[in-house]
Design a protein around this motif. Structure first.
Motif, PDB file in Angstrom:
ATOM      1  N   HIS A 147     -65.695  13.535 -21.133  1.00 63.24           N
ATOM      2  CA  HIS A 147     -66.977  13.309 -20.054  1.00 63.24           C
ATOM      3  C   HIS A 147     -68.177  13.816 -20.458  1.00 63.24           C
ATOM      4  O   HIS A 147     -69.120  14.461 -20.367  1.00 63.24           O
ATOM      5  CB  HIS A 147     -65.928  15.077 -19.001  1.00 63.24           C
ATOM      6  CG  HIS A 147     -64.857  14.967 -18.174  1.00 63.24           C
ATOM      7  ND1 HIS A 147     -64.805  14.239 -17.503  1.00 63.24           N
ATOM      8  CD2 HIS A 147     -63.552  15.599 -19.168  1.00 63.24           C
ATOM      9  CE1 HIS A 147     -63.016  14.594 -17.544  1.00 63.24           C
ATOM     10  NE2 HIS A 147     -63.171  14.925 -18.338  1.00 63.24           N
ATOM     11  N   PRO A 148     -68.644  12.532 -20.840  1.00 56.18           N
ATOM     12  CA  PRO A 148     -69.920  13.307 -21.380  1.00 56.18           C
ATOM     13  C   PRO A 148     -71.256  13.127 -20.164  1.00 56.18           C
ATOM     14  O   PRO A 148     -70.920  12.194 -19.441  1.00 56.18           O
ATOM     15  CB  PRO A 148     -70.284  11.330 -21.650  1.00 56.18           C
ATOM     16  CG  PRO A 148     -69.110  10.490 -20.855  1.00 56.18           C
ATOM     17  CD  PRO A 148     -68.140  11.356 -21.033  1.00 56.18           C
TER      18      PRO A 148
ATOM     19  N   LEU B 131     -81.237   7.600 -14.434  1.00 60.62           N
ATOM     20  CA  LEU B 131     -80.942   6.450 -13.016  1.00 60.62           C
ATOM     21  C   LEU B 131     -81.711   6.611 -11.891  1.00 60.62           C
ATOM     22  O   LEU B 131     -81.673   7.706 -11.054  1.00 60.62           O
ATOM     23  CB  LEU B 131     -79.696   5.712 -13.118  1.00 60.62           C
ATOM     24  CG  LEU B 131     -78.939   5.043 -14.217  1.00 60.62           C
ATOM     25  CD1 LEU B 131     -77.403   4.804 -14.669  1.00 60.62           C
ATOM     26  CD2 LEU B 131     -80.292   3.431 -15.290  1.00 60.62           C
ATOM     27  N   ALA B 132     -82.484   5.823 -11.619  1.00 61.30           N
ATOM     28  CA  ALA B 132     -83.166   5.935  -9.976  1.00 61.30           C
ATOM     29  C   ALA B 132     -81.219   6.091  -9.155  1.00 61.30           C
ATOM     30  O   ALA B 132     -80.593   5.701  -9.529  1.00 61.30           O
ATOM     31  CB  ALA B 132     -83.688   4.812  -9.191  1.00 61.30           C
TER      32      ALA B 132
ATOM     33  N   LEU C 136     -80.741   2.037 -21.737  1.00 62.61           N
ATOM     34  CA  LEU C 136     -81.184   1.749 -20.522  1.00 62.61           C
ATOM     35  C   LEU C 136     -78.892   2.226 -20.150  1.00 62.61           C
ATOM     36  O   LEU C 136     -78.758   2.401 -18.803  1.00 62.61           O
ATOM     37  CB  LEU C 136     -81.821   0.854 -20.052  1.00 62.61           C
ATOM     38  CG  LEU C 136     -81.654  -0.079 -18.742  1.00 62.61           C
ATOM     39  CD1 LEU C 136     -81.868   0.983 -18.057  1.00 62.61           C
ATOM     40  CD2 LEU C 136     -82.633  -0.646 -18.081  1.00 62.61           C
ATOM     41  N   LEU C 137     -78.698   1.232 -21.056  1.00 62.45           N
ATOM     42  CA  LEU C 137     -77.651   0.429 -20.638  1.00 62.45           C
ATOM     43  C   LEU C 137     -76.038   1.744 -20.876  1.00 62.45           C
ATOM     44  O   LEU C 137     -75.776   1.966 -20.057  1.00 62.45           O
ATOM     45  CB  LEU C 137     -76.788  -1.148 -21.567  1.00 62.45           C
ATOM     46  CG  LEU C 137     -77.486  -2.110 -21.169  1.00 62.45           C
ATOM     47  CD1 LEU C 137     -76.943  -3.073 -21.913  1.00 62.45           C
ATOM     48  CD2 LEU C 137     -77.335  -2.337 -19.556  1.00 62.45           C
ATOM     49  N   HIS C 138     -76.776   2.457 -21.791  1.00 64.93           N
ATOM     50  CA  HIS C 138     -76.117   3.725 -21.972  1.00 64.93           C
ATOM     51  C   HIS C 138     -76.154   4.654 -21.028  1.00 64.93           C
ATOM     52  O   HIS C 138     -74.995   5.108 -20.501  1.00 64.93           O
ATOM     53  CB  HIS C 138     -76.516   3.934 -23.609  1.00 64.93           C
ATOM     54  CG  HIS C 138     -75.681   6.443 -23.524  1.00 64.93           C
ATOM     55  ND1 HIS C 138     -75.019   5.922 -23.601  1.00 64.93           N
ATOM     56  CD2 HIS C 138     -76.454   7.012 -23.489  1.00 64.93           C
ATOM     57  CE1 HIS C 138     -74.033   7.431 -23.766  1.00 64.93           C
ATOM     58  NE2 HIS C 138     -75.290   8.270 -23.723  1.00 64.93           N
ATOM     59  N   GLN C 139     -77.177   4.395 -20.143  1.00 67.59           N
ATOM     60  CA  GLN C 139     -77.075   5.540 -18.729  1.00 67.59           C
ATOM     61  C   GLN C 139     -75.635   5.098 -17.792  1.00 67.59           C
ATOM     62  O   GLN C 139     -75.946   5.127 -16.929  1.00 67.59           O
ATOM     63  CB  GLN C 139     -78.695   5.392 -18.423  1.00 67.59           C
ATOM     64  CG  GLN C 139     -79.865   6.259 -19.192  1.00 67.59           C
ATOM     65  CD  GLN C 139     -80.930   6.630 -18.415  1.00 67.59           C
ATOM     66  OE1 GLN C 139     -80.907   6.430 -17.296  1.00 67.59           O
ATOM     67  NE2 GLN C 139     -81.973   5.957 -19.789  1.00 67.59           N
TER      68      GLN C 139
END
Length: 441
Positions: free
Chosen positions: A22-23, A36-37, A67-70
């Motif tokens: 559960h990161p 992220l918005a 960004l993609l990790h978020q």
């Protein structure tokens, strides 16, 4: 002793396992610049099927990877596959990637979309287009000397139009000269400061549209036609002949006629701002709104945005686009509404909705995409609410830029005391202390 160490080791192993399954990450920056918005999070939470992002990025591109990790940790339905186009050119050809990296290919079921020069706004808008299916239609009213919704100049609205297209809306224009009904596929009708009146047949068309559940966003200006002002009055909204200012709030670099406000009242349109300290909303040349007390049965009018309790309305006269103050003495003081919402309830049809702003310029190209304000969020949320596109009512992604310098009266006094008294006083005290110390040496 050994038992305690084993117990502690077991706890650490358990925590490590839970963090792997559960990161989660915490963004402690003031403006959540590494998060992220809200709009992005809403899009991800609405996923009903697995979604794949094929990221054609170089191994050194840490910004795109972060960004993609978020996105990946925000939804268990989203999986990111990283491909280095230099070492795997055959994979790039398979996905039809011809642009230089970074390029993101998004696959959702049988649908696919490619995002070049990716950032959060472009990726989230692509997700919206893929997941929402059929688009809703927004019409801009034309034929009454309205402001130009397609003009790229400072006083045009091409940025608003482009943003609606990105959010999967179809954008068209409508001129009711021939007495036609407003098209059935209209999700919302936008009226940008009409400076000419309308024909009697047109008035009937607008009344019929609203009485049958129509949705209208009206942006008034200093030179809006009196016929339109009278038309709005029949729906409980009186746009006054005044210029609204707020001496309690100043924005560094903004002129006297630019009203700054962060006072938004509870409503679905303003709900995303709840619990946040949003950037100011700047309303150039704003007119005040008075809510009529006697309303037709089933109609409600509520304020949406007001000044602070120290707002002032200055009487003006507008002739040939020139604004002349009639008096320096305010005719109204207090929390003055500058945006409001009218809702009509009907037993036979869904109720009509009308959102009115006392400033047409706050959504033009000059202010719409200003990263230091919340103008973009407010106008897009109003349109989404009218069009019943609840999933796009949110705080939209922004680039990281310097925010506007917003000062209220208390902040101004504190800044003056600090700069004129505290800092010079501290210098004098330290100087005297140094002088006395040297005398005793």
């Amino acid at each position: 002793m050994v038992a305690n160490l084993l117990f502690l080791l077991g706890i650490l192993v358990l925590l490590q396992y839970l963090s792997y399954r559960h990161p989660h990450e915490w963004d402690l920056t003031k403006n959540k610049r590494f998060s992220l918005a809200e709009l992005s999070l809403k899009e991800l939470s609405s996923l009903r099927a697995n979604l794949e992002l094929w990221a054609f990025v170089e191994s050194s591109d840490s910004e795109t990877r972060d960004l993609l990790h978020q996105y990946e940790i925000a939804s268990p339905r989203l999986k990111v596959h990283y491909v280095d186009p230099r070492s795997e050119p055959e994979k790039a050809r398979e996905f039809g990637v011809n642009s230089p990296p970074p390029v993101i290919v998004i696959r959702y079921g049988k649908q696919e979309e490619q995002v070049t020069e990716p950032n959060e706004e472009r990726i989230t808008n692509a997700l919206n287009r893929l997941t929402k299916g059929s688009a809703r239609t927004i019409y801009f009213l034309q034929g009454h000397d309205e402001l130009d919704f397609s003009s790229p100049g400072d006083f045009g609205y091409s940025l608003l139009r482009s943003e609606l297209l990105k959010e999967n809306f179809i954008v068209k224009s409508f001129s009711p000269f021939k007495g036609e009904d407003i098209p059935m596929d209209t999700s919302a009708l936008i009226v940008l400061n009409p400076r000419h009146g309308f024909l009697p047949k047109e008035k009937t068309t607008f009344q019929k549209y609203l009485s049958h559940g129509g949705r209208v966003l009206f942006l008034a200006g200093m030179d809006t036609s009196k016929e339109w002002i009278d038309f709005l009055k029949s729906y409980g909204i009186q746009i006054e002949d005044d210029l609204v200012v707020d001496p309690a709030i100043r924005v560094y670099g903004a002129g006297f006629g630019i009203l700054a406000t962060v006072t938004m009242l509870p409503h679905p349109i303003t709900a995303p701002f709840s619990g946040l300290k949003p950037s100011p909303i700047l309303f150039p040349l704003a007119r005040g709104i008075t809510l009529e007390k006697l309303l037709p049965k089933g109609m409600t009018v509520t304020p949406l945005v007001t000044t602070s309790p120290f707002g002032e309305a200055i009487p003006i006269k507008v002739e040939e686009h020139k604004i002349t103050p009639l008096s320096k003495t305010p005719i109204r003081k207090g929390a003055i509404p500058i945006a409001c919402v009218t809702a009509q309830n009907s037993d036979k049809e869904k109720g009509g909705r009308l959102v009115v702003f006392g400033s047409s310029l706050f959504a033009d190209n000059q202010w719409f995409n200003n990263q230091a304000t919340s103008n973009k969020d407010l106008v897009l949320n109003a349109i989404s609410w009218l069009a019943e596109s609840e999933s796009t009512i949110a705080i939209h992604p922004k680039s990281t830029e310097t925010p506007a310098f917003l000062l209220d009266q208390v902040s101004i006094i504190r800044l003056l005391l600090l700069s004129l008294i505290a800092i010079p006083g501290l210098g004098i005290v330290l100087g005297i202390a140094t002088w006395l110390r040297r005398r005793h040496l």
